[in-house]
Design an enzyme around this catalytic site. Structure first.
Site, PDB file in Angstrom:
ATOM      1  N   ALA A 142       0.861  -1.184   0.000  1.00  0.00           N
ATOM      2  CA  ALA A 142       0.000   0.000   0.000  1.00  0.00           C
ATOM      3  C   ALA A 142       0.897   1.232   0.000  1.00  0.00           C
ATOM      4  O   ALA A 142       2.071   1.158   0.373  1.00  0.00           O
ATOM      5  CB  ALA A 142      -0.896  -0.017   1.224  1.00  0.00           C
ATOM      6  N   GLY A 189       0.828  -5.166   0.931  1.00  0.00           N
ATOM      7  CA  GLY A 189      -0.404  -5.254   0.148  1.00  0.00           C
ATOM      8  C   GLY A 189      -0.177  -5.855  -1.231  1.00  0.00           C
ATOM      9  O   GLY A 189      -1.105  -6.405  -1.824  1.00  0.00           O
ATOM     10  N   GLU A 195      -0.408  -9.413  -0.652  1.00  0.00           N
ATOM     11  CA  GLU A 195      -1.811  -9.717  -0.308  1.00  0.00           C
ATOM     12  C   GLU A 195      -2.705  -9.710  -1.550  1.00  0.00           C
ATOM     13  O   GLU A 195      -3.582 -10.563  -1.703  1.00  0.00           O
ATOM     14  CB  GLU A 195      -2.317  -8.715   0.734  1.00  0.00           C
ATOM     15  CG  GLU A 195      -1.611  -8.915   2.076  1.00  0.00           C
ATOM     16  CD  GLU A 195      -1.912  -7.822   3.083  1.00  0.00           C
ATOM     17  OE1 GLU A 195      -2.195  -8.149   4.237  1.00  0.00           O
ATOM     18  OE2 GLU A 195      -1.862  -6.639   2.724  1.00  0.00           O
ATOM     19  N   GLU A 245       5.177  -5.243   7.033  1.00  0.00           N
ATOM     20  CA  GLU A 245       4.457  -4.205   7.769  1.00  0.00           C
ATOM     21  C   GLU A 245       5.009  -3.983   9.172  1.00  0.00           C
ATOM     22  O   GLU A 245       5.000  -2.867   9.688  1.00  0.00           O
ATOM     23  CB  GLU A 245       2.959  -4.559   7.857  1.00  0.00           C
ATOM     24  CG  GLU A 245       2.205  -4.445   6.545  1.00  0.00           C
ATOM     25  CD  GLU A 245       2.257  -5.695   5.665  1.00  0.00           C
ATOM     26  OE1 GLU A 245       3.085  -6.589   5.917  1.00  0.00           O
ATOM     27  OE2 GLU A 245       1.451  -5.763   4.720  1.00  0.00           O
TER      28      GLU A 245
END
Ligand code: DAK
Length: 272
Positions: free
Chosen positions: A79, A123, A126, A146
């Site tokens: 992200a 992300g 993911e 993260e």
């Protein structure tokens, strides 16, 4: 549709996205993340556009399989940290921070292949795991870093990764941020296979094109049934699979597929 109007349609689609490149090759739609100066970081705009592009593919009868890729250098470095750095908790909670825009991949009925070259972090990893399967180039690297920026995976990293590669390795990756290479990802069951970079795009397209030739009801049922394995008990899953299997005998494509086998010819599926 004529080649000219096909081209016009592609140009129109390309122009409508700031962060994605859109292509169609035969019955395959290719969505490429396009933020080269930000390691394809998954900004809010990008994930919104991804949702729109996937919806277009779902509604486009010519497209039967989608490939999501980041191109040769990087899949996505997670992200967009710069975008979310200053968010506070009430904001994140009230706006249900970026959740809605990330849901689309797992709602699509048509198959989606993640083609990962370079980093798929946070992300990015993911999103790849939300796809139906991942094909990696030999340059691919996967991680959930993260923890190194003071947060935790937020789009399924602790859940899907654990189901794919088991508790011990998922726990280690999430707790340390360790990045694994393509070979380790294949050994662990995260990716279906690793392809040399030089043949990567061609091979992923071949796989997608192969799937696109099969009867769509069978393809949808397989996807639904495999996914059910993650959501239910073994006995329920087996019962679900058996009912779907039996229902294929109500399709013309089952008759055609088996008749073609017996007659030693190629089947001509009609999706009914
Ligand atoms: N966000 C924003 N910008 C990024 C970025 C990112 N994730 N990753 C890289 N960039 C930017 C860099 O800041 C740099 O920008 P400039 O300095 O040029 O302006 C540019 O991309 C080039 O990056 P580097 O200079 O760092 O390139 P290197 O080759 O040296 O390193 C790297 C590549 C991928 C190893 C490194 O960039 C890196 O470690 N990036 C961050 C990886 C990371 O920590 N990712 C996890 C982010 S957190 C949720 C959904 C999703 C998420 C959470 C919730 N919901 C649905 C609720 C996901 C969270 C995350 O992914």
């Amino acid at each position: 549709m004529s080649t000219q109007s096909n081209t016009a349609r592609k140009v129109q689609e390309k122009m409508s996205f700031n962060t994605l490149l859109i292509e169609e090759k035969g019955n395959v739609g290719i969505i490429t993340f396009n933020r080269p100066n930000a390691q394809n970081a998954l900004s809010n705009e990008l994930t919104q556009e991804l949702g729109i592009a996937l919806e277009q593919n779902e509604n486009n009868p010519h497209i039967r399989v989608t490939i999501i890729t980041g191109g040769e250098k990087v899949f996505a470095a997670g992200a967009d940290i710069k975008e979310m750095a200053d968010k506070n908790y009430p904001q994140a909670y009230q706006e249900d921070f970026i959740t809605r825009t990330w849901e689309k991949i797992s709602q699509c009925r048509k198959p989606i292949i993640a083609a990962v070259s370079g980093y798929a972090l946070g992300g990015g990893c993911e999103i790849a795991m939300m796809c139906d399967f991942i094909i990696a180039s030999d340059s691919a690297k996967f991680g959930q870093p993260e923890v190194t920026i003071g947060t935790i995976p937020g789009a399924g990293g602790t859940q899907r990764l654990t189901r794919f590669i088991g508790k011990s390795k998922a726990m280690e990756m999430c707790l340390t941020g360790r990045v694994i290479d393509a070979q380790e990802a294949e050994r662990s069951g995260l990716v279906s296979r690793v392809v040399p970079q030089a043949k990567f795009a061609e091979e992923v397209l071949n796989v997608a094109q192969k799937i696109s030739t099969f009867s769509q009801p069978s393809v949808f049922m397989i996807k639904e049934s495999v996914n059910r394995a993650y959501e239910t008990t073994l006995s329920e899953g087996i019962r679900f699979e058996r009912r779907l299997f039996q229902s294929t005998f109500a399709t013309n494509d089952q008759k055609e597929g088996m008749a073609a086998f017996v007659a030693k010819r190629q089947p001509n599926f009609k999706d009914n």
